[in-house]
Write an enzyme that holds these catalytic residues in place. Structure first.
Site, short mmCIF file in Angstrom:
data_model
loop_
_atom_site.label_atom_id
_atom_site.label_comp_id
_atom_site.label_asym_id
_atom_site.label_seq_id
_atom_site.Cartn_x
_atom_site.Cartn_y
_atom_site.Cartn_z
N LYS A 187 0.86 -1.18 0.00
CA LYS A 187 0.00 0.00 0.00
C LYS A 187 0.90 1.23 0.00
CE LYS A 187 -1.63 2.90 2.87
NZ LYS A 187 -1.73 4.14 2.04
N GLU A 262 9.63 1.58 10.97
CA GLU A 262 10.56 2.71 10.89
C GLU A 262 9.71 3.95 11.03
OE1 GLU A 262 12.12 5.78 10.15
OE2 GLU A 262 12.41 5.29 8.03
N CYS A 296 13.02 11.47 7.33
CA CYS A 296 13.08 11.02 8.71
C CYS A 296 14.47 11.21 9.30
CB CYS A 296 12.66 9.55 8.82
SG CYS A 296 13.60 8.43 7.77
N GLU A 396 8.64 15.84 15.61
CA GLU A 396 9.06 15.77 14.20
C GLU A 396 8.18 16.69 13.37
OE1 GLU A 396 10.55 12.23 11.29
OE2 GLU A 396 8.58 11.97 12.17
#
Length: 488
Positions: A187, A262, A296, A396
């Site tokens: 996906k 992750e 990231c 983040e």
């Protein structure tokens, strides 16, 4: 790249044609119309709709999983050499179509075209070749005293990938999984789904058997949830937010399937007192703002000795002038839009929060850059005098926002660097011996010392809430294997 007569005209400056195929899913080696409503794919640079994909359903996931289950016995029984040969042709195909892939990714998520060529389309080829090398060197069977240890594919892998590096994140999961003998149901993000469909066609052209790689388009709650819960899927490999990763883990727990996560980072770049400040600033800013800060591993926290902060900030101010914001199709653009209007609003909110919490605004600020009334553009921003416990230093942001945090000594720098919920990566600039001592104290999965070149053979992954498991190289193949012991 074939388009079956269903191509869209891309929105590049030269109005070049980029193939966007209408059928949403790729199941059992062919395009399959989705059964759900259409999801618009929006060019974040001008807010134009460049394609539509049909939202997948649980029934679509069932069809893709059935195809993967049916293909597994044949694919898993091929020799590693046969699988390597297919993956090598796949790498050649991505290289052949690299310009189309780069242009497509620029259109669907806004990365500047020069960066798309180098990283968005270039890294997947390098990652695939590195995975091939790892597979060639892998010992699929070994003997430990009177036991034979056999490494076997885990089965059907569900892969769920994000929008920021749509092809690279796909490749780092799918290629090692297939090299290990697994079949895959993917996906991709509904924000940047088109490159995944192009990858499916390239893989088929490379001779990948039908059903080995399948794509179901759609949203995380519907398609991602169905993949995570599916009893015939043996493993989930997910990259995305902590919130979504937790949901995947919960959904997968009912069938006790393996889950590899992750989940992002908040990398600290520690500038040591003896560092070459020009090098530290130029490399640090480049890694903070690459891909519009939507990475990231971006070096988003620059930790500097408190007596050098003023000097570093002035160098950052000057370096920031070189980062032109503009149309991502323009070769001169270094920062394009972020990937969506929702993301623009999110980043803008963090910038305002930094001001409200008392950080010193060096460059940038809230609001759109001058001359950009439309499109998902934000102002590249630098803060100094940032409290290490403040929101902009802890969460983040995923945009071109760099925070400068002063520290007093090595212990203080390490405390700040380790002082978030994340543990993906970090960087250190300074005397190598000094830097290596600090690097060993950081609770992260990888550390860049003085601009060490990225190694596609080395394991990639994080500590703490940055996730678990490892991608790339030998570790990336091991991630998708079961271990069987036969003792005589």
């Amino acid at each position: 790249m074939p388009c079956d007569g269903r191509c869209f005209l891309g929105g590049m400056n030269e109005n070049r044609e980029v193939p966007f195929l209408t059928p949403s899913h790729w199941i059992d080696g062919r395009a399959v119309e989705g059964s759900g409503p259409p999801i618009d794919v929006v060019n974040p640079a001008d807010e134009s709709v460049i394609a539509s994909v049909h939202e997948g359903t649980a029934e679509d996931v069932d069809k893709a999983v059935d195809a993967a289950v049916a293909a597994f016995p044949g694919w898993s029984s091929t020799s590693p050499q046969e699988r390597i040969a297919v993956m090598r042709r796949l790498a050649e195909g991505m290289q052949k179509h690299s310009e189309e892939l780069a242009a497509t990714i620029t259109l669907e998520m806004g990365a500047p075209i020069s960066f798309s060529r180098q990283a968005q389309a270039g890294f997947p080829v390098a990652s695939t070749l590195a995975a091939i090398t790892a597979a060639e060197q892998f010992e699929w069977t070994e003997v430990i005293e009177n036991s034979m240890v056999i490494y076997e594919p885990i089965g059907v892998v569900g892969a769920i990938t994000p929008w920021n590096f749509p092809l690279q994140q796909l490749v780092t999961k799918v290629v090692p999984a297939m090299l290990a003998g697994n079949t895959v149901v993917l996906k991709p993000s509904e924000i940047s789904p088109l490159s995944a469909r192009m990858f499916a066609e390239i893989a088929t052209e490379a001779g990948l058997p039908n059903g080995v790689f399948n794509v179901v388009q759609g949203t995380g709650p519907v398609v991602g949830g169905a993949i995570s819960r599916h009893p015939k899927i043996d493993m989930i490999s997910f990259t995305g937010s902590i919130r979504a990763g937790k949901s995947v883990s919960v959904a997968a727990s009912d069938t006790v399937k393996r889950v590899a996560l992750e989940l992002g980072g908040k990398a600290a770049h520690i500038v040591l007192p003896e560092a070459d400040l020009d090098f530290a600033v130029n490399r640090g800013l480049a890694y903070a703002w690459a891909n519009g800060g939507q990475a990231c591993g971006a070096y988003v926290r620059m930790l500097v000795p408190e007596d050098l902060q003023e000097t570093v900030v002035e160098k950052l101010r000057a370096a920031a002038e070189e980062y032109t914001v503009g149309d991502p199709a323009d070769e001169a653009t270094r920062i394009g839009p972020v990937a969506s209007e929702n993301q623009r609003q999110r980043v803008d909110g963090y910038i305002q929060r930094g001001i409200d919490d008392g950080a010193t605004l060096v460059v940038g600020g809230p609001g759109r850059p001058e001359g950009f009334e439309t499109g998902a553009y934000v102002r590249p921003t630098i803060f100094s005098d940032v409290d290490p416990d403040s929101v902009v230093a802890q969460e983040e942001i995923f945009g071109p926002v760099l925070v400068v945090i002063p520290y007093t000594d090595d212990d203080h720098a390490v405390e700040i660097a380790n002082g978030t919920i994340y543990g993906l990566n970090g960087a250190i600039t300074g005397d190598e011996e000094h830097a290596m001592v600090i690097a060993k104290r950081l609770r992260v999965g990888q550390v860049d010392v003085n601009g060490g070149e990225h190694n596609f053979q080395a394991p990639f992954g994080g500590y703490k809430q940055s996730g678990n498991g490892r991608e790339m190289g030998r570790a990336g193949i091991e991630e998708f294997l079961e271990t069987k012991v036969i003792t005589r």
